[in-house]
Write an enzyme that holds these catalytic residues in place. Structure first.
Site, PDB file in Angstrom:
ATOM      1  N   ARG A 127      22.999 -15.298 -24.551  1.00  0.00           N
ATOM      2  CA  ARG A 127      24.316 -15.526 -23.935  1.00  0.00           C
ATOM      3  C   ARG A 127      24.582 -14.392 -22.932  1.00  0.00           C
ATOM      4  NH1 ARG A 127      26.894 -19.203 -27.500  1.00  0.00           N
ATOM      5  NH2 ARG A 127      27.174 -20.957 -26.130  1.00  0.00           N
ATOM      6  N   GLN A 132      23.337 -17.801 -17.811  1.00  0.00           N
ATOM      7  CA  GLN A 132      24.445 -18.760 -17.868  1.00  0.00           C
ATOM      8  C   GLN A 132      24.079 -20.161 -17.373  1.00  0.00           C
ATOM      9  OE1 GLN A 132      27.708 -16.753 -16.042  1.00  0.00           O
ATOM     10  NE2 GLN A 132      29.018 -17.023 -17.823  1.00  0.00           N
ATOM     11  N   ASP A 135      22.337 -22.192 -20.068  1.00  0.00           N
ATOM     12  CA  ASP A 135      22.983 -22.186 -21.379  1.00  0.00           C
ATOM     13  C   ASP A 135      23.454 -23.599 -21.763  1.00  0.00           C
ATOM     14  OD1 ASP A 135      24.506 -21.785 -23.598  1.00  0.00           O
ATOM     15  OD2 ASP A 135      25.654 -20.116 -22.787  1.00  0.00           O
ATOM     16  N   SER A 138      26.430 -24.055 -24.193  1.00  0.00           N
ATOM     17  CA  SER A 138      27.751 -23.995 -23.557  1.00  0.00           C
ATOM     18  C   SER A 138      28.082 -25.279 -22.808  1.00  0.00           C
ATOM     19  CB  SER A 138      27.820 -22.825 -22.569  1.00  0.00           C
ATOM     20  OG  SER A 138      27.881 -21.619 -23.264  1.00  0.00           O
ATOM     21  N   TYR A 233      28.717 -13.633 -30.903  1.00  0.00           N
ATOM     22  CA  TYR A 233      29.012 -14.671 -31.889  1.00  0.00           C
ATOM     23  C   TYR A 233      29.868 -14.111 -33.012  1.00  0.00           C
ATOM     24  CZ  TYR A 233      25.434 -17.723 -29.925  1.00  0.00           C
ATOM     25  OH  TYR A 233      24.706 -18.535 -29.090  1.00  0.00           O
TER      26      TYR A 233
HETATM   27  P1  NAD Z   1      30.271 -20.960 -31.736  1.00  0.00           P
HETATM   28  O1  NAD Z   1      30.085 -22.401 -31.425  1.00  0.00           O
HETATM   29  O2  NAD Z   1      29.203 -20.229 -32.471  1.00  0.00           O
HETATM   30  O3  NAD Z   1      31.635 -20.820 -32.576  1.00  0.00           O
HETATM   31  C1  NAD Z   1      32.842 -21.337 -32.067  1.00  0.00           C
HETATM   32  C2  NAD Z   1      33.958 -20.350 -32.312  1.00  0.00           C
HETATM   33  O4  NAD Z   1      34.259 -20.292 -33.698  1.00  0.00           O
HETATM   34  C3  NAD Z   1      33.650 -18.919 -31.882  1.00  0.00           C
HETATM   35  O5  NAD Z   1      34.592 -18.506 -30.927  1.00  0.00           O
HETATM   36  C4  NAD Z   1      33.759 -18.132 -33.194  1.00  0.00           C
HETATM   37  O6  NAD Z   1      34.294 -16.831 -32.998  1.00  0.00           O
HETATM   38  C5  NAD Z   1      34.698 -18.996 -33.986  1.00  0.00           C
HETATM   39  N1  NAD Z   1      34.698 -18.737 -35.440  1.00  0.00           N
HETATM   40  C6  NAD Z   1      33.637 -18.511 -36.254  1.00  0.00           C
HETATM   41  N2  NAD Z   1      34.053 -18.313 -37.520  1.00  0.00           N
HETATM   42  C7  NAD Z   1      35.399 -18.446 -37.507  1.00  0.00           C
HETATM   43  C8  NAD Z   1      36.398 -18.345 -38.519  1.00  0.00           C
HETATM   44  N3  NAD Z   1      36.090 -18.071 -39.788  1.00  0.00           N
HETATM   45  N4  NAD Z   1      37.682 -18.515 -38.154  1.00  0.00           N
HETATM   46  C9  NAD Z   1      37.999 -18.777 -36.855  1.00  0.00           C
HETATM   47  N5  NAD Z   1      37.105 -18.886 -35.860  1.00  0.00           N
HETATM   48  C10 NAD Z   1      35.822 -18.699 -36.184  1.00  0.00           C
HETATM   49  O7  NAD Z   1      30.634 -20.117 -30.452  1.00  0.00           O
HETATM   50  P2  NAD Z   1      30.325 -20.395 -28.919  1.00  0.00           P
HETATM   51  O8  NAD Z   1      31.356 -21.260 -28.361  1.00  0.00           O
HETATM   52  O9  NAD Z   1      28.923 -20.830 -28.791  1.00  0.00           O
HETATM   53  O10 NAD Z   1      30.504 -18.937 -28.299  1.00  0.00           O
HETATM   54  C11 NAD Z   1      29.995 -17.786 -28.959  1.00  0.00           C
HETATM   55  C12 NAD Z   1      30.184 -16.553 -28.110  1.00  0.00           C
HETATM   56  O11 NAD Z   1      29.316 -16.554 -26.995  1.00  0.00           O
HETATM   57  C13 NAD Z   1      31.553 -16.360 -27.543  1.00  0.00           C
HETATM   58  O12 NAD Z   1      31.816 -14.961 -27.541  1.00  0.00           O
HETATM   59  C14 NAD Z   1      31.434 -16.798 -26.136  1.00  0.00           C
HETATM   60  O13 NAD Z   1      32.420 -16.235 -25.295  1.00  0.00           O
HETATM   61  C15 NAD Z   1      30.076 -16.245 -25.843  1.00  0.00           C
HETATM   62  N6  NAD Z   1      29.450 -16.898 -24.721  1.00  0.00           N
HETATM   63  C16 NAD Z   1      28.923 -16.094 -23.725  1.00  0.00           C
HETATM   64  C17 NAD Z   1      28.297 -16.674 -22.651  1.00  0.00           C
HETATM   65  C18 NAD Z   1      27.706 -15.823 -21.576  1.00  0.00           C
HETATM   66  O14 NAD Z   1      28.034 -14.671 -21.485  1.00  0.00           O
HETATM   67  N7  NAD Z   1      26.816 -16.363 -20.787  1.00  0.00           N
HETATM   68  C19 NAD Z   1      28.175 -18.051 -22.577  1.00  0.00           C
HETATM   69  C20 NAD Z   1      28.709 -18.836 -23.601  1.00  0.00           C
HETATM   70  C21 NAD Z   1      29.332 -18.229 -24.684  1.00  0.00           C
END
Ligand code: NAD
Length: 391
Positions: A127, A132, A135, A138, A233
Site C-alpha cells: 500500500r 497505487q 492496487d 483498493s 492496516y
Molecule cells: P481493510 O479492508 O483491511 O479494513 C477496512 C477498515 O476496517 C480499515 O480502515 C480498518 O482500520 C477497519 N477496522 C479493522 N478492525 C476494526 C474494528 N475492530 N473496528 C473498527 N474498524 C476496524 O482496509 P483497507 O480499506 O484495505 O485499507 C487499509 C489501509 O491501507 C488504510 O490505512 C488505507 O488508508 C491504506 N491504504 C493505503 C493506500 C496507499 O497508500 N496506496 C491505498 C489503499 C489503502
C-alpha cells in the site's frame, strides 16, 4: 511473450482481467495477447472488441492455459466443471497474476509452488504511493463501498435525503459506517451524495480527518492499545478493546436507519462489532449491509450471500459486490494489471526484478519456493490446525 486472459469460472463472477483498451496498450508494446473466447462477455466486452484491440481469441481452454507465458485472472484458481483443477493446467516456468487469497487459502499457493509457477497475489501489492495504480484491493473495495449504499437505499423503506414537500417534511436518513478504509470512505461519500446524515467509526484514529472531510461525523472510542499494524492496516485488538468498542458504538447503531460495516483485519476473521442485541435495538425497517460477510461478518446476524430479517431489521450479507458492476470493476482491475505488467516487462519480455518492493511484495511463489513469509506462516498454521483436528 504470450500473455493470456482466461475466462472466470467462479459462479457469479462477471469480471474479466483485461478489457480491450488495456489489450491494445499491451499489443502496441509487442506483447502477444490471447483471450479465451467469451472471457469478457459477462462484462459486456465482446470477443470482436478484443480482436480489434489486437488479441487472438482462443476457444480451447487447455491450449490457452498450457501455452501462455503469463496468465491473468481475477479470482483464485479453482476446480472446473470437468473435475480438473485450474492449477493442474499450469506448468513450470509460467507466471500467474490474480487475486489468490494467499492468507485465507495458503494450500492453493502450495500447489502453485509445487508446479513451479511464479505467482503474484494482488492482495499483497504494497500500500505505497508508487503501487497505487496497481492496487486492485483498493479499486475493487471502492466499487463495493459505493454499491453497499445503493443496496441499503433500495432496501430501506425511507428516503435518504431530507425533503420539504407539500406532503410534509421528510427528515434525512441516518447512516452509520463502521470501518473507514477504502470501502468505508466510498460508502460515506455515496451516502452523503444521496443526502443522508452520516456518522463513521474506525479503530484507526488517523482516519478521523478523512471522515470529516467527506462531511461525516467521526465517532471516537478511546482504546488503550495500538490499533495500527504495518502497511496502515488495522491490528486485531484485545477482548477488552472489542468490548469497549461494542459498548461505544451500540448507541450509534440503535439510532441509525442504515449501518454499513466494512471492518477487516488482513488474514483474520472479520471483527464482530454489531451484536444481536444491537440489532434488536434498531428501529424495525432499518438495514445493515455487512461488507465483511465473506470474512465471517461484522454483524452477528449476517448470513453470507443472503438477506435475513431479525427483529424487523434486514441484514444484507453481499458476496463479491464488485462483480455486480463488471464494466467499471473490470476497467479498473485491468488498469491495475496493466500497470503491474508494465513493471514486469522489458523490451516485450518478462523481466522480474525482485529488488523492486512491489514485485517482491506481491510474489507468493517462485522457483518452487513459497516466496512470502506471511504465506509460509499461514501454511504452518493450517498444518497445525489439521494435526490438532487429527489429535
Ligand atoms: P481493510 O479492508 O483491511 O479494513 C477496512 C477498515 O476496517 C480499515 O480502515 C480498518 O482500520 C477497519 N477496522 C479493522 N478492525 C476494526 C474494528 N475492530 N473496528 C473498527 N474498524 C476496524 O482496509 P483497507 O480499506 O484495505 O485499507 C487499509 C489501509 O491501507 C488504510 O490505512 C488505507 O488508508 C491504506 N491504504 C493505503 C493506500 C496507499 O497508500 N496506496 C491505498 C489503499 C489503502
Amino acid at each position: 511473450m504470450k500473455l493470456a486472459v482466461v475466462k472466470e469460472i467462479e459462479v457469479g463472477e462477471r469480471r474479466v482481467a483485461l478489457i480491450p483498451d488495456a489489450v491494445s496498450r499491451l499489443t502496441k508494446q509487442g506483447i502477444e495477447v490471447w483471450v479465451e473466447a467469451g472471457a469478457g462477455e459477462r462484462s459486456w466486452f465482446a470477443d470482436s472488441l478484443y480482436e480489434s484491440a489486437g488479441a487472438k481469441i482462443v476457444a480451447d481452454a487447455a491450449m490457452i492455459w498450457g501455452e501462455a507465458d503469463v496468465v491473468l485472472k481475477v479470482g483464485p484458481l479453482q476446480e472446473r466443471e470437468d473435475g480438473c483443477h485450474e492449477v493442474d493446467l499450469m506448468h513450470a516456468g509460467q507466471t500467474l497474476i490474480s487475486f489468490l487469497d494467499p492468507l485465507g487459502n495458503p494450500s492453493l499457493i502450495q500447489r502453485l509452488s509445487d508446479r513451479q509457477v511464479t505467482a503474484f497475489a494482488l492482495e499483497l501489492i504494497p500500500r505505497t504511493s508508487r503501487a497505487q495504480s496497481m492496487d486492485a484491493l483498493s479499486s475493487q473495495a471502492s466499487l463495493a463501498g459505493y454499491k453497499s449504499v445503493l443496496i441499503a437505499a433500495a432496501v430501506l423503506p425511507k428516503f435518504f435525503p431530507m425533503l420539504t414537500t407539500a406532503a410534509g417534511t421528510i427528515p434525512p436518513a441516518k447512516v452509520f459506517v463502521i470501518g473507514a478504509g477504502v470501502a468505508g470512505l466510498q460508502a460515506i461519500a455515496t451516502a452523503r451524495r444521496l443526502g443522508a446524515v452520516v456518522e463513521a467509526f474506525d479503530i484507526r484514529p488517523a482516519v478521523k480527518e478523512e471522515v470529516q472531510s467527506l462531511g461525516a461525523r467521526f465517532v471516537e472510542v478511546q482504546l488503550e492499545e495500538d490499533t495500527v499494524a504495518s502497511g496502515g492496516y488495522a491490528r486485531e485488538v484485545s477482548e477488552v478493546a472489542k468490548q469497549r468498542t461494542q459498548a461505544a458504538i451500540a448507541e450509534h447503531v440503535s439510532q441509525a436507519d442504515v449501518v454499513i460495516t466494512t471492518a477487516q483485519v488482513p488474514g483474520k476473521r472479520a471483527p464482530l462489532l454489531v451484536t444481536e442485541e444491537m440489532v434488536a435495538r434498531m428501529k424495525p425497517g432499518s438495514v445493515v449491509v455487512d461488507l465483511a460477510a465473506e470474512q465471517g461478518g461484522n454483524c452477528a446476524c449476517t448470513a453470507p450471500g443472503k438477506d435475513v430479517v431479525h427483529h424487523g431489521v434486514t441484514i444484507v450479507g453481499p458476496i463479491n459486490l464488485p462483480a455486480s458492476m463488471p464494466v467499471h470493476a473490470s476497467q479498473m482491475y485491468a488498469k491495475n494489471l496493466l500497470s503491474l505488467v508494465q513493471l514486469m516487462v522489458k523490451d516485450g519480455a518478462l523481466n522480474l526484478n525482485f529488488a523492486d518492493d512491489i514485485i517482491d511484495g506481491a510474489c507468493v511463489t517462485h522457483a518452487g519456493q513459497i516466496h512470502n513469509q506471511r504465506v509460509r506462516d499461514a501454511l504452518e498454521a493450517e498444518a497445525r490446525g489439521r494435526s490438532e483436528v487429527r489429535g
